[in-house]
Design a protein around this motif. Structure first.
Motif, PDB file in Angstrom:
ATOM      1  N   ARG A  25       0.711  -1.138   0.050  1.00  0.00           N
ATOM      2  CA  ARG A  25       0.069  -0.169   0.011  1.00  0.00           C
ATOM      3  C   ARG A  25       0.724   1.313   0.055  1.00  0.00           C
ATOM      4  NH1 ARG A  25      -3.065  -3.039   3.851  1.00  0.00           N
ATOM      5  NH2 ARG A  25      -1.860  -2.138   5.521  1.00  0.00           N
ATOM      6  N   ALA A  26       2.002   1.033   0.689  1.00  0.00           N
ATOM      7  CA  ALA A  26       2.892   2.277   0.691  1.00  0.00           C
ATOM      8  C   ALA A  26       3.554   2.577  -0.628  1.00  0.00           C
ATOM      9  CB  ALA A  26       3.971   2.078   1.866  1.00  0.00           C
ATOM     10  N   TYR A  27       3.715   1.639  -1.661  1.00  0.00           N
ATOM     11  CA  TYR A  27       4.463   1.855  -2.903  1.00  0.00           C
ATOM     12  C   TYR A  27       3.473   2.904  -3.736  1.00  0.00           C
ATOM     13  CZ  TYR A  27       6.444   0.944  -7.422  1.00  0.00           C
ATOM     14  OH  TYR A  27       6.941   1.235  -8.814  1.00  0.00           O
ATOM     15  N   ARG A  28       4.196   3.715  -4.400  1.00  0.00           N
ATOM     16  CA  ARG A  28       3.581   4.522  -5.469  1.00  0.00           C
ATOM     17  C   ARG A  28       4.370   4.735  -6.467  1.00  0.00           C
ATOM     18  NH1 ARG A  28       0.013   8.611  -3.663  1.00  0.00           N
ATOM     19  NH2 ARG A  28       0.890   9.870  -5.255  1.00  0.00           N
ATOM     20  N   GLY A  29       3.556   4.210  -7.729  1.00  0.00           N
ATOM     21  CA  GLY A  29       4.603   4.169  -9.046  1.00  0.00           C
ATOM     22  C   GLY A  29       3.744   3.464  -9.922  1.00  0.00           C
ATOM     23  N   LEU A  30       4.507   3.062 -11.019  1.00  0.00           N
ATOM     24  CA  LEU A  30       4.064   2.232 -12.210  1.00  0.00           C
ATOM     25  C   LEU A  30       4.641   0.869 -12.177  1.00  0.00           C
ATOM     26  CD1 LEU A  30       3.772   4.924 -15.222  1.00  0.00           C
ATOM     27  CD2 LEU A  30       2.042   3.901 -13.819  1.00  0.00           C
ATOM     28  N   ALA A  31       3.955  -0.054 -12.724  1.00  0.00           N
ATOM     29  CA  ALA A  31       4.547  -1.287 -12.954  1.00  0.00           C
ATOM     30  C   ALA A  31       4.215  -2.089 -14.060  1.00  0.00           C
ATOM     31  CB  ALA A  31       4.190  -2.347 -11.650  1.00  0.00           C
ATOM     32  N   VAL A  53      -0.289  -3.296 -17.138  1.00  0.00           N
ATOM     33  CA  VAL A  53       0.271  -1.903 -16.798  1.00  0.00           C
ATOM     34  C   VAL A  53      -0.529  -1.342 -15.419  1.00  0.00           C
ATOM     35  CG1 VAL A  53       0.610   0.516 -17.359  1.00  0.00           C
ATOM     36  CG2 VAL A  53       0.712  -1.303 -19.077  1.00  0.00           C
ATOM     37  N   HIS A  54       0.072  -1.414 -14.316  1.00  0.00           N
ATOM     38  CA  HIS A  54      -0.474  -1.304 -12.916  1.00  0.00           C
ATOM     39  C   HIS A  54      -0.114   0.284 -12.504  1.00  0.00           C
ATOM     40  CE1 HIS A  54      -2.292  -3.536  -9.674  1.00  0.00           C
ATOM     41  NE2 HIS A  54      -2.324  -2.341  -9.238  1.00  0.00           N
ATOM     42  N   ASN A  55      -1.346   0.728 -12.018  1.00  0.00           N
ATOM     43  CA  ASN A  55      -0.963   2.244 -11.259  1.00  0.00           C
ATOM     44  C   ASN A  55      -1.122   2.107  -9.752  1.00  0.00           C
ATOM     45  OD1 ASN A  55      -1.072   4.728 -10.224  1.00  0.00           O
ATOM     46  ND2 ASN A  55      -2.724   5.495 -11.783  1.00  0.00           N
ATOM     47  N   PHE A  56      -0.069   2.152  -9.074  1.00  0.00           N
ATOM     48  CA  PHE A  56      -0.065   2.089  -7.642  1.00  0.00           C
ATOM     49  C   PHE A  56      -0.032   3.391  -6.955  1.00  0.00           C
ATOM     50  CE2 PHE A  56       1.955  -1.927  -8.851  1.00  0.00           C
ATOM     51  CZ  PHE A  56       1.250  -2.829  -7.928  1.00  0.00           C
ATOM     52  N   GLY A  57      -1.322   3.957  -6.673  1.00  0.00           N
ATOM     53  CA  GLY A  57      -1.572   5.204  -5.992  1.00  0.00           C
ATOM     54  C   GLY A  57      -1.346   6.387  -6.500  1.00  0.00           C
ATOM     55  N   LEU A  58      -1.089   6.518  -7.741  1.00  0.00           N
ATOM     56  CA  LEU A  58      -0.701   7.745  -8.564  1.00  0.00           C
ATOM     57  C   LEU A  58      -2.004   8.227  -9.092  1.00  0.00           C
ATOM     58  CD1 LEU A  58       2.284   6.358 -10.822  1.00  0.00           C
ATOM     59  CD2 LEU A  58       2.329   7.916  -8.555  1.00  0.00           C
ATOM     60  N   PRO A  59      -2.103   9.443  -9.452  1.00  0.00           N
ATOM     61  CA  PRO A  59      -3.543  10.067 -10.162  1.00  0.00           C
ATOM     62  C   PRO A  59      -3.657   9.423 -11.395  1.00  0.00           C
ATOM     63  CG  PRO A  59      -1.832  11.886  -9.346  1.00  0.00           C
ATOM     64  CD  PRO A  59      -1.090  10.532  -9.178  1.00  0.00           C
ATOM     65  N   PRO A  60      -4.939   9.411 -11.942  1.00  0.00           N
ATOM     66  CA  PRO A  60      -5.342   8.918 -13.236  1.00  0.00           C
ATOM     67  C   PRO A  60      -4.262   9.593 -14.195  1.00  0.00           C
ATOM     68  CG  PRO A  60      -7.170   9.691 -11.931  1.00  0.00           C
ATOM     69  CD  PRO A  60      -6.112  10.192 -11.028  1.00  0.00           C
ATOM     70  N   VAL A  90      -4.756   4.478 -17.107  1.00  0.00           N
ATOM     71  CA  VAL A  90      -4.996   3.946 -15.969  1.00  0.00           C
ATOM     72  C   VAL A  90      -5.555   4.707 -14.769  1.00  0.00           C
ATOM     73  CG1 VAL A  90      -3.509   1.969 -16.521  1.00  0.00           C
ATOM     74  CG2 VAL A  90      -2.363   3.997 -15.663  1.00  0.00           C
ATOM     75  N   ASN A  91      -6.356   4.370 -13.887  1.00  0.00           N
ATOM     76  CA  ASN A  91      -6.837   5.143 -12.905  1.00  0.00           C
ATOM     77  C   ASN A  91      -6.205   4.521 -11.564  1.00  0.00           C
ATOM     78  OD1 ASN A  91      -9.170   6.533 -13.860  1.00  0.00           O
ATOM     79  ND2 ASN A  91     -10.113   4.745 -14.292  1.00  0.00           N
ATOM     80  N   PRO A  92      -6.115   5.111 -10.562  1.00  0.00           N
ATOM     81  CA  PRO A  92      -5.344   4.971  -9.260  1.00  0.00           C
ATOM     82  C   PRO A  92      -5.477   3.457  -8.817  1.00  0.00           C
ATOM     83  CG  PRO A  92      -6.367   7.029  -8.998  1.00  0.00           C
ATOM     84  CD  PRO A  92      -7.026   6.361 -10.225  1.00  0.00           C
ATOM     85  N   ASP A  93      -4.749   2.725  -8.436  1.00  0.00           N
ATOM     86  CA  ASP A  93      -4.848   1.403  -7.975  1.00  0.00           C
ATOM     87  C   ASP A  93      -5.539   0.498  -8.760  1.00  0.00           C
ATOM     88  OD1 ASP A  93      -3.263   1.894  -5.736  1.00  0.00           O
ATOM     89  OD2 ASP A  93      -4.976   2.880  -4.940  1.00  0.00           O
ATOM     90  N   THR A  94      -5.336   0.430  -9.965  1.00  0.00           N
ATOM     91  CA  THR A  94      -6.172  -0.309 -11.148  1.00  0.00           C
ATOM     92  C   THR A  94      -4.998  -0.632 -12.166  1.00  0.00           C
ATOM     93  OG1 THR A  94      -6.719   1.622 -12.596  1.00  0.00           O
ATOM     94  CG2 THR A  94      -8.246   0.930 -10.882  1.00  0.00           C
TER      95      THR A  94
END
Length: 386
Positions: A25-31, A53-60, A90-94
């Protein structure tokens, strides 16, 4: 001591699992990921590699996709919903699913080939290295198995088995099918959900295919266990599996006369014996065979014996049927149906009876006519001269 070790392990798992979840949950970034970043490549094969393509906690945001390092002569493109794309939203956390399509050159040398994929967002970047090995393929290998290898039924039944071919090699294969069966047994192959008989099936690399094996025993097969061996052969790999046919005995009745003639003469009111043969052409004894008849009104039909305790398989028993037409029966042809029934099995035959006038009544008629003529002659001789 062992119990304490187990408790300690469970405690560490209990503590570490929330910690790992907190780190995620603390990780923010792209994967950018794929299930198999290193795999083998077959000749003249177009690869379709699934990506996420995963968006971890970033804005859309819009994430651009590109291949920064690709071998010479290769063509690479990204596909989404069946169309070529260069970016995903990609939306946040999707996450978004994308396919990387790779077309290597037709003349590809043996070796290892590397690619670098990049997902570029507004302020974050993710990389995914790929390694493709050409020239190293899995050896030819196939498997063959049956879901239910043993089936039971009568000799008149068709035995249907479900089998699966597994292609464990790195190349597509055409699998030839054959079987070793006892004499008189018919074996056929059909693909699953099809009635078309085949002798071979194509199976893609790393996949499996279902098919049916139908076995028809000869109708005179005796009760026993029979072995069927099914073979699968690609020319480079072979496999076999054994099937078992358990034939259970079943009686089969037949009725006839020793001469084969199904007609005869009888006289009204007189008993006429007819010899019959009760045959069992099946593969098990026929037990409790009862004889009966359907005859014209006021006729009498009896059997000796009326019931047979058993008729062994492949044998016959002689029975005498006594037919007695009604005393008032007129001359002519009549039909008598004779049946034999046992354990759900039955047989019948139609016997034609020609009823004739009794010779005794003929003599009586002749005597009456002679007496009448005598009376007339006497009357003429005595009174004719007056």
């Amino acid at each position: 001591m062992e119990r304490m070790g187990v408790l300690l392990t469970l405690l560490l798992l209990f503590v570490s699992t929330p910690a790992l979840a907190a780190q995620e949950r603390a990780y923010r970034g792209l994967a950018l990921s794929t299930p198999y970043p290193a795999q083998s490549l077959r000749p003249a094969e177009t690869l379709a590699i699934p990506l996420s393509v995963h968006n971890f906690g970033l804005p859309p945001q819009v994430v651009q996709l590109r291949v920064e390092r690709v071998p010479e002569g290769w063509r690479a493109s990204f596909v989404g919903d069946g169309r070529a794309i260069d970016a995903v939203y990609v939306n946040p956390d999707t996450e978004r699913s994308v396919t990387l399509r790779l077309d290597p050159p037709k003349k590809l040398g043996k070796g290892s080939y590397s690619l670098l994929l990049v997902a570029q967002g507004a302020a974050h970047r993710a990389e995914l290295p790929l390694r493709l090995q050409f020239g190293e393929v899995l050896p030819a290998d196939i498997g063959l198995k049956a879901s239910l290898p043993t089936l039971q039924g009568s000799a008149s039944a068709t035995f249907s088995y479900e089998l699966t071919i597994e292609n464990r090699s790195g190349q597509d294969a055409l699998v030839n099918l054959s079987a070793d069966a006892p004499p008189g047994f018919e074996v056929s192959f059909t693909p699953a959900f099809s009635s078309q008989q085949v002798t071979s099936l194509p199976v893609k690399a790393g996949e499996s295919r279902d098919f049916n094996v139908r076995v028809q025993p000869p109708r005179r097969a005796t009760a026993d266990r029979y072995r069927i061996v099914v073979h699968a052969d690609t020319g480079r790999a072979r496999a076999a599996t054994e099937l078992t046919v358990v034939v259970v005995g079943r009686p089969q009745l037949a009725l006839r006369t020793p001469s084969g003639v199904l007609s005869g003469d009888a006289y009204a009111g007189e008993a006429t014996p007819v010899t019959l043969l009760v045959e069992n052409t099946g593969t098990a004894p026929a037990r409790g065979v009862a004889l009966s008849a359907l005859a014209p009104n006021e006729w009498k039909v009896t059997f000796d014996p009326k019931e047979l305790a058993a008729v062994p398989a492949g044998e016959r028993v002689q029975v005498t049927a006594t037919l007695t037409p009604s005393p008032r029966s007129l001359a002519g042809d009549f039909n008598v149906t004779i049946r034999a029934d046992a354990e759900g099995e039955s047989a019948s035959m139609d016997y034609r009876v020609t009823v004739r006038t009794s010779t005794w009544w003929g003599l009586v008629g002749i005597a009456v006519v002679a007496a009448a003529l005598g009376v007339v002659g006497f009357a003429v001789a005595r009174y004719g001269r007056r």
